[in-house]
Design a protein around this motif. Structure first.
Motif, PDB file in Angstrom:
ATOM      1  N   UNK A  92       0.802  -1.168  -0.129  1.00  0.00           N
ATOM      2  CA  UNK A  92      -0.201  -0.051  -0.069  1.00  0.00           C
ATOM      3  C   UNK A  92       0.777   1.180   0.041  1.00  0.00           C
ATOM      4  N   UNK A  93       0.331   2.297  -0.804  1.00  0.00           N
ATOM      5  CA  UNK A  93       1.015   3.591  -0.658  1.00  0.00           C
ATOM      6  C   UNK A  93       0.232   4.685   0.588  1.00  0.00           C
ATOM      7  N   UNK A  94       1.147   5.013   1.332  1.00  0.00           N
ATOM      8  CA  UNK A  94       0.654   5.976   2.283  1.00  0.00           C
ATOM      9  C   UNK A  94       1.196   7.522   1.875  1.00  0.00           C
ATOM     10  N   UNK A  95       0.384   8.399   2.066  1.00  0.00           N
ATOM     11  CA  UNK A  95       0.641   9.756   1.682  1.00  0.00           C
ATOM     12  C   UNK A  95       0.404  10.666   3.211  1.00  0.00           C
ATOM     13  N   UNK A  96       1.555  11.350   3.660  1.00  0.00           N
ATOM     14  CA  UNK A  96       1.743  12.383   4.602  1.00  0.00           C
ATOM     15  C   UNK A  96       1.575  13.765   3.998  1.00  0.00           C
ATOM     16  N   UNK A  97       0.536  14.611   3.854  1.00  0.00           N
ATOM     17  CA  UNK A  97       0.646  15.967   3.228  1.00  0.00           C
ATOM     18  C   UNK A  97       1.170  16.896   4.293  1.00  0.00           C
ATOM     19  N   UNK A  98       2.084  17.799   4.010  1.00  0.00           N
ATOM     20  CA  UNK A  98       2.671  18.685   5.121  1.00  0.00           C
ATOM     21  C   UNK A  98       3.424  17.735   6.208  1.00  0.00           C
ATOM     22  N   UNK A  99       4.302  17.183   5.466  1.00  0.00           N
ATOM     23  CA  UNK A  99       4.932  16.121   6.521  1.00  0.00           C
ATOM     24  C   UNK A  99       6.006  16.908   7.304  1.00  0.00           C
ATOM     25  N   UNK A 100       6.471  18.043   7.378  1.00  0.00           N
ATOM     26  CA  UNK A 100       7.251  18.497   8.335  1.00  0.00           C
ATOM     27  C   UNK A 100       8.883  17.821   7.940  1.00  0.00           C
ATOM     28  N   UNK A 101       9.399  17.573   8.777  1.00  0.00           N
ATOM     29  CA  UNK A 101      10.752  16.939   8.876  1.00  0.00           C
ATOM     30  C   UNK A 101      10.548  15.582   8.429  1.00  0.00           C
ATOM     31  N   UNK A 102       9.430  15.009   8.258  1.00  0.00           N
ATOM     32  CA  UNK A 102       9.293  13.527   7.794  1.00  0.00           C
ATOM     33  C   UNK A 102       9.241  12.436   8.620  1.00  0.00           C
ATOM     34  N   UNK A 103       9.223  12.772  10.116  1.00  0.00           N
ATOM     35  CA  UNK A 103       9.145  11.581  11.082  1.00  0.00           C
ATOM     36  C   UNK A 103       8.135  10.510  10.818  1.00  0.00           C
ATOM     37  N   UNK A 104       6.776  11.233  10.400  1.00  0.00           N
ATOM     38  CA  UNK A 104       5.701  10.166  10.448  1.00  0.00           C
ATOM     39  C   UNK A 104       5.940   9.578   8.999  1.00  0.00           C
ATOM     40  N   UNK A 105       6.790   9.897   7.770  1.00  0.00           N
ATOM     41  CA  UNK A 105       6.979   9.337   6.861  1.00  0.00           C
ATOM     42  C   UNK A 105       7.739   8.101   6.999  1.00  0.00           C
ATOM     43  N   UNK A 106       8.942   8.204   7.880  1.00  0.00           N
ATOM     44  CA  UNK A 106       9.874   7.257   8.130  1.00  0.00           C
ATOM     45  C   UNK A 106       9.077   6.045   8.988  1.00  0.00           C
ATOM     46  N   UNK A 107       8.240   6.637  10.073  1.00  0.00           N
ATOM     47  CA  UNK A 107       7.399   5.415  10.606  1.00  0.00           C
ATOM     48  C   UNK A 107       6.649   4.479   9.705  1.00  0.00           C
ATOM     49  N   UNK A 108       5.885   5.235   8.863  1.00  0.00           N
ATOM     50  CA  UNK A 108       4.919   4.254   8.041  1.00  0.00           C
ATOM     51  C   UNK A 108       5.910   3.366   7.022  1.00  0.00           C
ATOM     52  N   UNK A 109       7.054   3.786   6.603  1.00  0.00           N
ATOM     53  CA  UNK A 109       7.936   3.044   5.961  1.00  0.00           C
ATOM     54  C   UNK A 109       8.379   1.851   6.576  1.00  0.00           C
ATOM     55  N   UNK A 110       8.474   2.111   8.013  1.00  0.00           N
ATOM     56  CA  UNK A 110       9.147   1.065   8.852  1.00  0.00           C
ATOM     57  C   UNK A 110       8.107  -0.114   9.242  1.00  0.00           C
ATOM     58  N   UNK A 111       6.835   0.224   8.822  1.00  0.00           N
ATOM     59  CA  UNK A 111       5.830  -0.580   8.930  1.00  0.00           C
ATOM     60  C   UNK A 111       5.283  -1.523   7.719  1.00  0.00           C
ATOM     61  N   UNK A 112       6.286  -1.024   6.799  1.00  0.00           N
ATOM     62  CA  UNK A 112       6.099  -1.573   5.408  1.00  0.00           C
ATOM     63  C   UNK A 112       5.373  -0.843   4.310  1.00  0.00           C
TER      64      UNK A 112
END
Length: 272
Positions: free
Chosen positions: A69-89
């Motif tokens: 699945x693809x996950x989107x974080x609009x307005x992601x700041x420094x990207x902490x939540x993006x890194x977290x989502x990728x760690x969950x696959x």
């Protein structure tokens, strides 16, 4: 904290059309970023860890094949939540209107990406992608998970119909797709302005149930109409609860809401 909010409110005192430029200016100046918490929101981590029955996992079936699945974080700041989502696959995408913010995201990934270890070796980690662009632009790609924590609160109320329409169009219309909102700040008086703008749960409910439509407000408070039916293309709230963990600023007042397309197979609403 009050001084920070006053400074933000003064800085953003202007036409809504200038909002994106002003956020870019903040990132370029780099001397005032009060919205940066330094870590992902623990509420998101708890959802990814504990809510598999509700949101599924990082894979889905398409034409007989298992794909991420693809996950989107609009307005992601420094990207902490993006890194977290990728760690969950998830193949995770962070979107920022500021080129400088995208550079900071990539620096954060290089410096601290190792702290986000793969959560399940059998599933592996997803890809990490940081994109400079406009959330409201007419791209056609859709996502199976979208996460909004402080993005809506950064937008003036006049942009909420466009936000809800865009969220609806970006969320893949199937049963395995979810919009996850951490509703913040729910406690603010709307008359105090923003950002962050006041966002009680009924703001999400009214706008996501009627995407793209103008919703009436009175003295800054949204006028909720419980007898009005949701739009056919509106999203459906399938779960709503207060998280045990979140950032300190929202402790005891943040809410989590999960949204899906109404055209997806019906899922019984849950209160967790």
């Amino acid at each position: 904290m009050t001084e920070d909010r006053d400074r933000l409110r003064t800085f953003f005192n202007g036409p809504a059309a200038d909002t994106s430029d002003r956020w870019s200016q903040l990132w370029d100046a780099a001397d005032f970023l009060p919205f940066d918490r330094g870590v992902p929101n623990p509420a998101l981590a708890d959802i990814l860890n504990n809510c598999h029955d509700l949101i599924g996992d990082c894979f889905m079936q398409r034409e007989g094949r298992k794909i991420r699945k693809k996950a989107l974080v609009p307005g992601c700041g420094r990207g902490y939540d993006v890194l977290l989502l990728a760690s969950f696959g998830y193949d995770a995408y962070g979107l920022e209107v500021s080129e400088t913010a995208v550079k900071r995201c990539k620096e954060e990934q290089e410096k601290n990406g190792h702290k986000f270890s793969t959560q399940d070796e059998a599933k592996g980690a997803g890809s990490i992608n940081f994109i400079h662009g406009d959330f409201f632009a007419s791209e056609t790609e859709t996502f199976e998970l979208i996460y909004d924590y402080t993005f809506l609160s950064a937008l003036p109320p006049s942009m909420r119909p466009a936000w809800s329409h865009r969220m609806t169009s970006l969320l893949t219309p199937n049963v395995s797709s979810n919009l996850i909102c951490i509703e913040f700040p729910t406690y603010k008086d709307p008359s105090t302005g923003g950002p962050p703008w006041s966002l009680p749960p009924k703001v999400y409910l009214e706008h996501l149930s009627h995407p793209g439509e103008e919703i009436p407000y009175e003295d800054g408070h949204i006028k909720e109409n419980v007898l009005r039916r949701a739009s056919p293309d509106g999203l459906e709230r399938v779960a709503h609860w207060q998280p045990e963990r979140t950032h300190a600023i929202g402790k005891g007042t943040d809410w989590v809401s999960i949204w899906r397309h109404r055209k997806s197979p019906k899922v019984a609403p849950q209160l967790l």
